[in-house]
Design an enzyme around this catalytic site. Structure first.
Site, PDB file in Angstrom:
ATOM      1  N   ASP A 149       0.563   3.514  14.804  1.00 43.28           N
ATOM      2  CA  ASP A 149      -0.370   4.611  15.206  1.00 43.28           C
ATOM      3  C   ASP A 149      -1.429   4.971  14.503  1.00 43.28           C
ATOM      4  O   ASP A 149      -1.247   5.217  13.127  1.00 43.28           O
ATOM      5  CB  ASP A 149       0.599   5.813  15.470  1.00 43.28           C
ATOM      6  CG  ASP A 149      -0.315   6.877  16.132  1.00 43.28           C
ATOM      7  OD1 ASP A 149      -1.151   6.621  17.229  1.00 43.28           O
ATOM      8  OD2 ASP A 149       0.053   8.134  16.166  1.00 43.28           O
ATOM      9  N   HIS A 150      -2.546   4.890  14.848  1.00 43.26           N
ATOM     10  CA  HIS A 150      -3.911   5.229  14.011  1.00 43.26           C
ATOM     11  C   HIS A 150      -4.073   4.386  12.832  1.00 43.26           C
ATOM     12  O   HIS A 150      -4.166   4.991  11.592  1.00 43.26           O
ATOM     13  CB  HIS A 150      -3.889   7.053  13.830  1.00 43.26           C
ATOM     14  CG  HIS A 150      -4.168   7.619  14.986  1.00 43.26           C
ATOM     15  ND1 HIS A 150      -5.294   8.005  15.360  1.00 43.26           N
ATOM     16  CD2 HIS A 150      -3.521   8.597  15.571  1.00 43.26           C
ATOM     17  CE1 HIS A 150      -5.553   8.732  16.379  1.00 43.26           C
ATOM     18  NE2 HIS A 150      -4.167   9.069  16.561  1.00 43.26           N
TER      19      HIS A 150
ATOM     20  N   ASP B 151      -7.632   2.462  14.316  1.00 41.39           N
ATOM     21  CA  ASP B 151      -8.605   3.732  14.759  1.00 41.39           C
ATOM     22  C   ASP B 151     -10.207   3.934  14.017  1.00 41.39           C
ATOM     23  O   ASP B 151     -10.155   4.209  12.781  1.00 41.39           O
ATOM     24  CB  ASP B 151      -7.821   5.007  14.345  1.00 41.39           C
ATOM     25  CG  ASP B 151      -8.762   6.460  14.890  1.00 41.39           C
ATOM     26  OD1 ASP B 151      -9.673   6.213  15.445  1.00 41.39           O
ATOM     27  OD2 ASP B 151      -8.160   7.520  14.722  1.00 41.39           O
TER      28      ASP B 151
ATOM     29  N   GLU C 290      -9.976   2.899  19.823  1.00 33.61           N
ATOM     30  CA  GLU C 290     -10.307   4.524  20.391  1.00 33.61           C
ATOM     31  C   GLU C 290     -11.856   4.304  20.354  1.00 33.61           C
ATOM     32  O   GLU C 290     -12.762   4.136  19.270  1.00 33.61           O
ATOM     33  CB  GLU C 290      -9.772   5.456  19.515  1.00 33.61           C
ATOM     34  CG  GLU C 290     -10.122   6.745  19.908  1.00 33.61           C
ATOM     35  CD  GLU C 290      -9.464   7.936  19.216  1.00 33.61           C
ATOM     36  OE1 GLU C 290      -9.913   9.083  19.082  1.00 33.61           O
ATOM     37  OE2 GLU C 290      -8.449   7.590  18.554  1.00 33.61           O
TER      38      GLU C 290
ATOM     39  N   HIS D  70      -5.368  16.588  18.269  1.00 35.03           N
ATOM     40  CA  HIS D  70      -4.137  16.338  17.622  1.00 35.03           C
ATOM     41  C   HIS D  70      -3.577  17.784  17.280  1.00 35.03           C
ATOM     42  O   HIS D  70      -4.322  18.443  16.633  1.00 35.03           O
ATOM     43  CB  HIS D  70      -4.134  15.319  16.700  1.00 35.03           C
ATOM     44  CG  HIS D  70      -4.604  14.016  17.002  1.00 35.03           C
ATOM     45  ND1 HIS D  70      -5.825  13.393  16.970  1.00 35.03           N
ATOM     46  CD2 HIS D  70      -3.762  13.050  17.548  1.00 35.03           C
ATOM     47  CE1 HIS D  70      -5.997  12.426  17.552  1.00 35.03           C
ATOM     48  NE2 HIS D  70      -4.679  11.775  17.737  1.00 35.03           N
ATOM     49  N   GLY D  71      -2.107  17.714  17.361  1.00 34.84           N
ATOM     50  CA  GLY D  71      -1.334  18.802  16.673  1.00 34.84           C
ATOM     51  C   GLY D  71      -1.559  19.898  17.874  1.00 34.84           C
ATOM     52  O   GLY D  71      -1.949  19.866  18.949  1.00 34.84           O
TER      53      GLY D  71
ATOM     54  N   GLY E   4      -3.096  13.422  21.670  1.00 31.40           N
ATOM     55  CA  GLY E   4      -3.157  14.828  21.566  1.00 31.40           C
ATOM     56  C   GLY E   4      -2.070  15.464  22.644  1.00 31.40           C
ATOM     57  O   GLY E   4      -2.550  16.183  23.442  1.00 31.40           O
TER      58      GLY E   4
ATOM     59  N   THR F  54       0.731  16.814  22.419  1.00 34.28           N
ATOM     60  CA  THR F  54       1.407  18.109  22.059  1.00 34.28           C
ATOM     61  C   THR F  54       0.575  19.201  22.425  1.00 34.28           C
ATOM     62  O   THR F  54      -0.494  19.622  22.304  1.00 34.28           O
ATOM     63  CB  THR F  54       1.453  18.141  20.592  1.00 34.28           C
ATOM     64  OG1 THR F  54       2.095  17.321  19.940  1.00 34.28           O
ATOM     65  CG2 THR F  54       1.792  19.633  20.043  1.00 34.28           C
TER      66      THR F  54
ATOM     67  N   THR G  74       3.444  15.897  17.245  1.00 26.27           N
ATOM     68  CA  THR G  74       3.707  16.982  16.430  1.00 26.27           C
ATOM     69  C   THR G  74       4.736  17.899  17.391  1.00 26.27           C
ATOM     70  O   THR G  74       5.855  18.109  16.483  1.00 26.27           O
ATOM     71  CB  THR G  74       2.419  17.739  16.435  1.00 26.27           C
ATOM     72  OG1 THR G  74       1.609  17.014  15.548  1.00 26.27           O
ATOM     73  CG2 THR G  74       2.662  19.075  15.842  1.00 26.27           C
TER      74      THR G  74
END
Length: 276
Positions: A82-83, A104, A134, A172-173, A202, A204, A226
């Site tokens: 991931d990323h 990414d 992305e 994100h987060g 994103g 979350t 997250t």
């Protein structure tokens, strides 16, 4: 069940108009929770590991554990970087047995993002794995850049990626204010790329009602990190406080937090499959 590439399960999800959960594992317990939830819901799943763990050496050892868990799961499981921050991480992930990678380059200018992501996709395909890119930028303590549908089409064509992360209003987060997804933009991207599985980063804190609006428009993979890992930490904290200093063998202690995570993930998996 054999470990599969992300492309195999995401293309099917896109055709069916549903999405699959992609959850970030950080240790044995979080990995087990992901696999158990997939098994109980009879759903394919994406086990992913964040790029930071490829930079500190943890992803190599964790990869062996993930492979063993995935092989024992009766559902299809893809293992994903991931990323990914650079091509070294991509190469390492493929060497260590991950079946999917993300490069990414979303903070880079368009041409540089294309060039770097194309190299990652080529490496992945040579290893019989698949690649996510992305275009646009989903914020993480910086400014969001929404995806342009025509740029998304060009990016996919030029890079040869198998899944494309797009920016339609998530971050994100945790959010400071409730997000509002750009449903129209997502529809345009999906129409420009009718066969491409789109990815929503994103997950979350994004209201499920909003998430479910974009799934039929092409979102086939939804990342949740997250929220899931915080569920684990909160369960551990609550059980430690309840133990009040009493010794509990760690393997037994971890059973309850893992079970709490399984139930949390089962609800997400059902929601992404539009079952509730």
């Amino acid at each position: 069940m054999a470990i599969v590439t992300m492309k195999e399960i995401l293309q099917d999800a896109r055709k069916r108009g549903i999405a699959l959960g992609a959850f970030n594992a950080a240790n044995y317990e979080t990995a087990c929770a992901i696999v158990q939830a997939a098994e109980l819901e009879e759903s394919p799943v994406i086990l992913q590991v964040y790029s930071r763990m490829f930079g500190n050496g943890k992803a190599e050892a964790l990869g062996g554990l993930l492979i063993r868990l995935a092989e024992k799961c009766p559902q299809k499981v893809a293992l994903h970087l991931d990323h990914g921050e650079n091509l070294e991480q991509v190469r390492n992930a493929l060497e260590w047995g991950y079946t999917s990678v993300m490069l990414d380059g979303s903070r880079l200018p368009f041409d540089e993002n294309v060039a770097l992501t194309k190299q990652a996709a080529t490496l992945a395909h040579q290893a019989k794995a698949t690649c996510e890119g992305e275009i646009g930028h989903v914020a993480m303590a910086d400014e969001t850049e929404l995806t342009d549908p025509e740029e998304a089409r060009k990016f996919a064509e030029l890079t040869g990626v198998d899944a494309l992360a797009v920016s339609i209003g998530t971050v994100h987060g945790y959010y400071k204010a409730e997000p509002k997804l750009d449903i129209g933009r997502c529809r345009e991207i999906g129409q420009a790329l009718p066969n491409m599985p789109l990815v929503l980063h994103g997950g979350t804190g994004t209201p499920i009602s909003e998430v479910q609006k974009v799934i039929p428009l092409g979102i086939a993979k939804i990342n949740v990190a997250t929220e899931f890992q915080h569920c684990f930490l909160k369960a551990v904290q609550a059980d430690l406080e309840a133990a009040a200093g009493k010794f509990i063998p760690i393997d037994k202690f971890m059973d309850a937090p893992t079970a709490a995570c399984v139930e949390h993930l089962r609800k997400l998996i059902r929601a992404f499959a539009l079952k509730e």
